[in-house]
Design a protein around this motif. Structure first.
Motif, short mmCIF file in Angstrom:
data_model
loop_
_atom_site.label_atom_id
_atom_site.label_comp_id
_atom_site.label_asym_id
_atom_site.label_seq_id
_atom_site.Cartn_x
_atom_site.Cartn_y
_atom_site.Cartn_z
N ILE A 29 98.44 85.29 0.88
CA ILE A 29 98.01 86.48 0.15
C ILE A 29 99.15 87.48 0.05
CG2 ILE A 29 96.47 88.48 0.25
CD1 ILE A 29 94.34 86.53 1.40
N ALA A 30 99.92 87.66 1.13
CA ALA A 30 101.06 88.57 1.10
C ALA A 30 102.11 88.09 0.11
CB ALA A 30 101.67 88.71 2.49
N ALA A 31 102.35 86.77 0.06
CA ALA A 31 103.34 86.23 -0.87
C ALA A 31 102.89 86.44 -2.32
CB ALA A 31 103.56 84.74 -0.59
N VAL A 32 101.63 86.17 -2.61
CA VAL A 32 101.12 86.36 -3.97
C VAL A 32 101.18 87.83 -4.36
CG1 VAL A 32 99.02 86.26 -5.38
CG2 VAL A 32 99.68 84.30 -3.98
N PHE A 33 100.77 88.71 -3.47
CA PHE A 33 100.79 90.14 -3.75
C PHE A 33 102.22 90.63 -3.96
CE2 PHE A 33 100.34 94.68 -2.72
CZ PHE A 33 99.28 94.99 -3.56
N PHE A 34 103.16 90.09 -3.18
CA PHE A 34 104.55 90.49 -3.33
C PHE A 34 105.11 90.07 -4.69
CE2 PHE A 34 109.14 89.78 -2.75
CZ PHE A 34 109.52 91.07 -2.41
N VAL A 35 104.77 88.85 -5.12
CA VAL A 35 105.25 88.37 -6.41
C VAL A 35 104.64 89.19 -7.55
CG1 VAL A 35 105.14 86.39 -8.00
CG2 VAL A 35 105.76 86.04 -5.61
N GLN A 36 103.36 89.51 -7.45
CA GLN A 36 102.68 90.23 -8.52
C GLN A 36 103.02 91.72 -8.55
OE1 GLN A 36 98.52 89.39 -8.00
NE2 GLN A 36 98.66 87.43 -9.07
N TYR A 44 97.90 91.62 9.21
CA TYR A 44 98.06 90.95 10.50
C TYR A 44 96.75 90.87 11.28
CZ TYR A 44 98.44 95.77 12.20
OH TYR A 44 98.20 97.08 12.48
N LEU A 45 95.71 91.55 10.82
CA LEU A 45 94.41 91.48 11.50
C LEU A 45 93.51 90.37 10.94
CD1 LEU A 45 93.56 95.27 11.85
CD2 LEU A 45 94.31 93.71 13.63
N MET A 46 93.91 89.74 9.84
CA MET A 46 93.05 88.74 9.21
C MET A 46 92.65 87.59 10.15
SD MET A 46 93.31 86.78 5.55
CE MET A 46 93.42 88.27 4.62
N PRO A 47 93.56 87.04 10.96
CA PRO A 47 93.11 85.99 11.88
C PRO A 47 92.03 86.47 12.84
CG PRO A 47 95.47 85.91 11.67
CD PRO A 47 95.02 87.16 10.98
N ALA A 48 92.11 87.72 13.27
CA ALA A 48 91.05 88.25 14.14
C ALA A 48 89.75 88.42 13.37
CB ALA A 48 91.50 89.59 14.74
N GLU A 49 89.85 88.79 12.09
CA GLU A 49 88.66 88.95 11.27
C GLU A 49 88.02 87.60 10.95
OE1 GLU A 49 90.50 90.99 8.07
OE2 GLU A 49 90.51 92.92 9.11
N LEU A 50 88.83 86.56 10.86
CA LEU A 50 88.33 85.21 10.60
C LEU A 50 88.17 84.41 11.90
CD1 LEU A 50 90.48 84.42 7.44
CD2 LEU A 50 88.08 85.08 7.52
N PHE A 51 87.96 85.12 12.97
CA PHE A 51 87.84 84.52 14.30
C PHE A 51 86.76 83.44 14.40
CE2 PHE A 51 86.35 84.80 18.79
CZ PHE A 51 87.47 84.27 19.38
#
Length: 149
Positions: A29-36, A44-51
């Motif tokens: 998602i960060a790579a796509v957002f950076f390109v766009q 960095y909290l997404m893994p905790a949110e997808l726990f």
């Protein structure tokens, strides 16, 4: 090596995919957002949110590792440390007042919470790597024992 049947392989593959998803999602998602947008934003909290995906995937991988008698220590210890660090970070945030906004996100309380997140990330990456190694072991052809005469 123990049971290398189809069911064990399915457990290992599904578990590995479920554990890798929360790791790779914020990166992609960060790579796509950076390109766009030409702006770098990394959640960095997404893994905790997808726990829940990590726990379900980790449980499937532990089940497969027990059946296959392979990579159990890496997967088990990694998942245990990851779970402990996630809950420890949340407890630290509540105890110090960071969770409620009572204090600003600076200083040693913020560093402790971020440190627990870093250890959580590393532990979950170790579990994911253990899953890849488990799948590799499951699909590796058995080697025949050589008789010496």
């Amino acid at each position: 090596m123990g049971n290398k049947g189809v069911f064990t392989k399915i457990l290992a593959i599904v578990g590995t995919v479920l554990v890798w998803f929360p790791i790779l999602a914020p990166i992609l998602i960060a790579a796509v957002f950076f390109v766009q947008e030409q702006l770098f934003r990394f959640d960095y909290l997404m893994p905790a949110e997808l726990f829940p995906a990590i726990v379900i995937g980790g449980a499937l991988m532990i089940w497969a590792a027990i059946r296959a008698r392979s990579q159990l220590k890496l997967i088990g210890w990694g998942l245990g440390i990851g779970i402990a660090m996630l809950f420890a970070g949340q407890a630290l945030a509540v105890a110090t007042g960071l969770a409620s906004g009572e204090i600003e996100a600076t200083g040693w309380p913020w560093m402790l919470v971020l440190g627990s997140l870093v250890v959580f990330w590393l532990a979950i990456i170790a579990v994911a790597v253990g899953g890849v190694l488990l799948v590799r072991d499951l699909f590796k052809p058995d080697q025949l024992a050589v008789k010496s005469t």
